[in-house]
Design a protein around this motif. Structure first.
Motif, PDB file in Angstrom:
ATOM      1  N   LEU A 189       0.814  -1.221   0.000  1.00 21.90           N
ATOM      2  CA  LEU A 189       0.000   0.000   0.000  1.00 21.90           C
ATOM      3  C   LEU A 189       0.842   1.264   0.000  1.00 21.90           C
ATOM      4  O   LEU A 189       0.465   2.262  -0.616  1.00 21.90           O
ATOM      5  CB  LEU A 189      -0.935   0.017   1.198  1.00 21.90           C
ATOM      6  N   ASN A 190       1.968   1.212   0.665  1.00 24.13           N
ATOM      7  CA  ASN A 190       2.843   2.387   0.668  1.00 24.13           C
ATOM      8  C   ASN A 190       3.320   2.712  -0.738  1.00 24.13           C
ATOM      9  O   ASN A 190       3.475   3.887  -1.089  1.00 24.13           O
ATOM     10  CB  ASN A 190       4.022   2.184   1.612  1.00 24.13           C
ATOM     11  N   LYS A 223       0.447   4.366  -2.590  1.00 22.94           N
ATOM     12  CA  LYS A 223       0.254   5.743  -2.118  1.00 22.94           C
ATOM     13  C   LYS A 223       1.241   6.718  -2.758  1.00 22.94           C
ATOM     14  O   LYS A 223       0.998   7.918  -2.792  1.00 22.94           O
ATOM     15  CB  LYS A 223       0.364   5.801  -0.595  1.00 22.94           C
ATOM     16  N   LYS A 224       2.344   6.197  -3.281  1.00 24.62           N
ATOM     17  CA  LYS A 224       3.304   7.050  -3.990  1.00 24.62           C
ATOM     18  C   LYS A 224       2.811   7.394  -5.397  1.00 24.62           C
ATOM     19  O   LYS A 224       3.276   8.356  -6.004  1.00 24.62           O
ATOM     20  CB  LYS A 224       4.664   6.358  -4.087  1.00 24.62           C
ATOM     21  N   ASP A 273      -3.168   9.808  -5.101  1.00 19.05           N
ATOM     22  CA  ASP A 273      -3.492  10.560  -3.878  1.00 19.05           C
ATOM     23  C   ASP A 273      -3.860   9.565  -2.778  1.00 19.05           C
ATOM     24  O   ASP A 273      -4.781   8.762  -2.943  1.00 19.05           O
ATOM     25  CB  ASP A 273      -4.658  11.501  -4.170  1.00 19.05           C
ATOM     26  N   GLU A 274      -3.157   9.592  -1.682  1.00 17.87           N
ATOM     27  CA  GLU A 274      -3.396   8.604  -0.630  1.00 17.87           C
ATOM     28  C   GLU A 274      -4.787   8.731  -0.013  1.00 17.87           C
ATOM     29  O   GLU A 274      -5.272   7.804   0.631  1.00 17.87           O
ATOM     30  CB  GLU A 274      -2.323   8.656   0.451  1.00 17.87           C
ATOM     31  N   ASN A 275      -5.469   9.845  -0.246  1.00 17.29           N
ATOM     32  CA  ASN A 275      -6.825  10.019   0.281  1.00 17.29           C
ATOM     33  C   ASN A 275      -7.849   9.129  -0.409  1.00 17.29           C
ATOM     34  O   ASN A 275      -8.957   8.959   0.101  1.00 17.29           O
ATOM     35  CB  ASN A 275      -7.256  11.484   0.170  1.00 17.29           C
ATOM     36  N   ILE A 277      -7.322   5.971  -0.905  1.00 19.73           N
ATOM     37  CA  ILE A 277      -7.065   4.624  -0.379  1.00 19.73           C
ATOM     38  C   ILE A 277      -7.528   4.578   1.073  1.00 19.73           C
ATOM     39  O   ILE A 277      -7.054   5.349   1.911  1.00 19.73           O
ATOM     40  CB  ILE A 277      -5.567   4.278  -0.461  1.00 19.73           C
ATOM     41  N   GLU A 323      -8.338   2.025   4.444  1.00 15.60           N
ATOM     42  CA  GLU A 323      -8.086   0.718   5.049  1.00 15.60           C
ATOM     43  C   GLU A 323      -9.145   0.428   6.095  1.00 15.60           C
ATOM     44  O   GLU A 323      -9.693   1.329   6.717  1.00 15.60           O
ATOM     45  CB  GLU A 323      -6.696   0.697   5.679  1.00 15.60           C
ATOM     46  N   VAL A 356     -10.091   1.193  -2.643  1.00 13.79           N
ATOM     47  CA  VAL A 356      -9.536   2.323  -3.387  1.00 13.79           C
ATOM     48  C   VAL A 356     -10.685   2.973  -4.152  1.00 13.79           C
ATOM     49  O   VAL A 356     -11.452   2.287  -4.826  1.00 13.79           O
ATOM     50  CB  VAL A 356      -8.429   1.873  -4.360  1.00 13.79           C
TER      51      VAL A 356
END
Length: 121
Positions: free
Chosen positions: A2-3, A6-7, A10-12, A14, A16, A36
């Motif tokens: 997941l990291n 997120k790169k 936009d991590e928003n 995703i 969990e 997602v």
């Protein structure tokens, strides 16, 4: 994994540990490990390509209607194409989704042609 995703997006988008009761119209179901929510076709393409690169199986979910989810939840990632995403698609008179044709038809090895459930052209 997941990291790394997120790169790329936009991590928003995703989330969990999502309660599927909050996603489905029947308001039932356990926890999904990862959901997602792509906002447009470019984010969708990035996410699908990412999961294919990592050989990760995933589910594609529309608006969550007529879907029953086990109380045990879902371990595979879910790509949720809800109301925000659907506004980026348009339908033309030849019965093809324009976004689908524009983004996936140029690449015959794309997930669209491998039956990942993204449109039907």
């Amino acid at each position: 994994m997941l990291n790394e995703l997120k790169k790329l997006v936009d991590e928003n988008i995703i989330k969990e540990k999502v309660s599927m009761a909050d996603v489905t119209t029947f308001k039932t179901g356990g926890i999904a490990d990862v959901v997602v929510y792509p906002n447009n076709i470019d984010e969708l393409k990035t996410v699908v390509e990412f999961f294919h690169e990592y050989k990760s199986e995933y589910y594609v979910l529309g608006n969550g209607s007529n879907l029953l989810v086990s109380d045990k939840g879902i371990r595979k990632p879910i790509i949720c194409l809800g109301h925000n995403f659907s506004s980026s698609w348009s339908y033309n008179s030849s019965s093809h989704w324009k976004a689908c044709t524009r983004s996936f038809a140029k690449n015959a090895s794309s997930s669209h042609y491998r039956g990942a459930g993204i449109g039907r052209c």
